[in-house]
Design a protein around this motif. Structure first.
Motif, short mmCIF file in Angstrom:
data_model
loop_
_atom_site.label_atom_id
_atom_site.label_comp_id
_atom_site.label_asym_id
_atom_site.label_seq_id
_atom_site.Cartn_x
_atom_site.Cartn_y
_atom_site.Cartn_z
N ILE A 1 0.68 -1.22 -0.19
CA ILE A 1 0.23 -0.19 0.16
C ILE A 1 0.87 1.21 -0.09
CG2 ILE A 1 -1.91 -1.02 1.03
CD1 ILE A 1 -1.23 0.13 3.73
N ASP A 2 2.24 1.16 -0.47
CA ASP A 2 2.83 2.38 -0.48
C ASP A 2 2.59 3.35 -1.40
OD1 ASP A 2 3.50 0.60 -2.45
OD2 ASP A 2 5.68 0.81 -2.65
N ASN A 3 1.77 2.98 -2.42
CA ASN A 3 1.08 4.29 -3.37
C ASN A 3 0.06 4.90 -2.57
OD1 ASN A 3 2.23 3.09 -5.67
ND2 ASN A 3 0.70 2.04 -6.47
N ALA A 4 -0.31 4.48 -1.44
CA ALA A 4 -1.22 5.30 -0.55
C ALA A 4 -0.58 6.68 -0.17
CB ALA A 4 -1.70 4.54 0.66
N ILE A 5 0.79 6.61 -0.05
CA ILE A 5 1.45 7.94 0.39
C ILE A 5 1.16 8.96 -0.81
CG2 ILE A 5 3.88 9.01 0.61
CD1 ILE A 5 4.63 6.51 2.15
N ASN A 6 1.28 8.67 -2.18
CA ASN A 6 1.26 9.53 -3.06
C ASN A 6 -0.27 10.14 -3.15
OD1 ASN A 6 3.83 9.27 -4.08
ND2 ASN A 6 3.59 7.59 -4.99
N ILE A 7 -1.23 9.25 -2.89
CA ILE A 7 -2.77 9.49 -2.88
C ILE A 7 -2.86 10.69 -1.89
CG2 ILE A 7 -4.96 8.83 -2.77
CD1 ILE A 7 -3.81 7.92 -5.28
N PHE A 8 -2.43 10.25 -0.48
CA PHE A 8 -2.58 11.13 0.79
C PHE A 8 -1.84 12.38 0.36
CE2 PHE A 8 -3.15 7.11 3.21
CZ PHE A 8 -4.44 6.85 2.71
N LYS A 9 -0.77 12.63 -0.21
CA LYS A 9 0.21 13.93 -0.44
C LYS A 9 -0.99 14.88 -1.16
CE LYS A 9 4.85 12.54 0.20
NZ LYS A 9 6.17 12.42 -0.37
N GLU A 10 -1.79 14.17 -2.03
CA GLU A 10 -2.48 15.09 -2.71
C GLU A 10 -3.43 15.91 -1.89
OE1 GLU A 10 -4.76 13.14 -5.77
OE2 GLU A 10 -3.09 12.11 -6.64
N TYR A 11 -3.97 15.39 -0.67
CA TYR A 11 -4.73 16.14 0.23
C TYR A 11 -4.17 16.36 1.43
CZ TYR A 11 -8.08 13.75 -2.69
OH TYR A 11 -8.71 13.05 -3.62
N ILE A 12 -2.92 15.82 1.75
CA ILE A 12 -2.05 16.30 3.12
C ILE A 12 -0.92 16.75 2.40
CG2 ILE A 12 -1.76 15.84 5.44
CD1 ILE A 12 -3.85 13.78 5.47
N PRO A 13 -0.44 17.85 1.77
CA PRO A 13 0.53 18.12 1.21
C PRO A 13 1.88 18.23 2.20
CG PRO A 13 -0.57 20.00 1.00
CD PRO A 13 -1.51 18.83 1.59
N ASP A 14 1.63 18.81 3.28
CA ASP A 14 2.49 18.89 4.65
C ASP A 14 2.71 17.74 5.22
OD1 ASP A 14 2.81 21.53 3.70
OD2 ASP A 14 1.29 22.14 4.94
N ASP A 15 3.45 16.84 5.04
CA ASP A 15 3.75 15.42 5.68
C ASP A 15 4.25 15.57 7.06
OD1 ASP A 15 3.97 12.79 6.01
OD2 ASP A 15 5.42 12.44 4.51
N SER A 16 3.49 16.07 7.74
CA SER A 16 4.04 15.96 9.23
C SER A 16 3.07 16.13 10.38
CB SER A 16 4.99 17.31 9.59
OG SER A 16 4.41 18.28 9.52
#
Length: 257
Positions: free
Chosen positions: A81-96
């Motif tokens: 499910i590592d592709n999930a990170i790219n999907i989530f970054k569309e909605y949560i660009p600040d990854d922290s």
């Protein structure tokens, strides 16, 4: 008064969390801290980032499951499910964690040490991915030198981070088991076995919650029933309203204006 929200895992059943949050917000309740495991960590991340329940549901509608999962290229799991990170970054660009509007604590299971670990700072999306990695089904997530899997395996109702921080705690459990007669294949057996084991550790912690939701109707839904998102959302919404209506002193206890 500080009120904490605990969100369990449960796969697609975790969409019920969104409906429950909407019901609580309609009654004036705002949460100061959130702690979550597995699917609950996805809902928690979006909610703490600032998305409304309706917006989170739309994100789920717009995000196809096949974009998130793909065959694993290892012997540790069937899917990645590592592709999930790219999907989530569309909605949560600040990854922290620090960028979130509401503090979030995410439960994971450290496979190497055999203990639960709770994260509330640093990179967010990799931790959420780890917390959602159901053993055998999904590939584990390597963080540093250790492998991490589904936080719900050892703690599917992670109240511990909130106990010293909150005056009241609301727990939402979306992994209701109930009777199941249709164990048709190996996937069903693995899912059911994990569900029963996980339920035990969740119910052991329900006493730490001032309000505990456990929508029984969710037993009719499976871990991957994302196409039934709106039905599951409604179950969470209805159950939260039912519980709120059953508490005559709800407003007084939670100091709602």
């Amino acid at each position: 008064m500080k009120v904490g929200l605990v969100l369990s895992g449960g796969g697609a059943r975790g969409i019920a969390h969104i409906g429950a949050i909407k019901a609580f917000e309609e009654h004036g309740l705002k949460f100061n801290q959130v702690s979550a495991a597995s699917a609950g960590s996805i809902v928690g991340a979006f909610y703490c980032h600032g998305y409304s329940p309706d917006e989170i549901l739309k994100i789920i509608d717009d995000t196809s499951l096949y974009k998130i999962v793909r065959p694993a290229l290892s012997r540790k799991g069937f899917l990645k499910i590592d592709n999930a990170i790219n999907i989530f970054k569309e909605y949560i660009p600040d990854d922290s964690f620090e960028s979130l509007k509401i503090p979030l604590h995410v439960a994971t299971t450290n496979v190497n040490t055999g203990f639960s670990e709770y994260f509330s700072s640093g990179s967010l999306l990799r931790i959420v991915q780890a917390s959602c990695s159901i053993p055998v089904v999904f590939d584990p997530v390597l963080i540093g030198k250790h492998y991490y899997v589904d936080g719900g395996i050892l703690n599917n109702l992670p109240v511990e981070p909130l106990v010293p921080l909150c005056d009241k705690i609301v727990g939402v459990h979306s992994n209701s088991a109930g009777l199941r007669e249709d164990i048709g294949n190996m996937k069903d057996l693995i899912e059911r076995s994990l569900q029963l084991a996980i339920n035990y550790n969740a119910y052991a912690r329900r006493g730490k919650c001032d309000i505990f939701l456990d929508p029984f109707k969710l037993k009719e839904y499976g871990v991957f029933d994302f196409k039934k998102a709106h039905e599951i959302f409604q179950i969470g919404y209805d159950e939260a309203n039912r519980v709120i209506d059953s508490l005559p002193d709800f407003k007084e206890q939670f100091l709602i204006d």
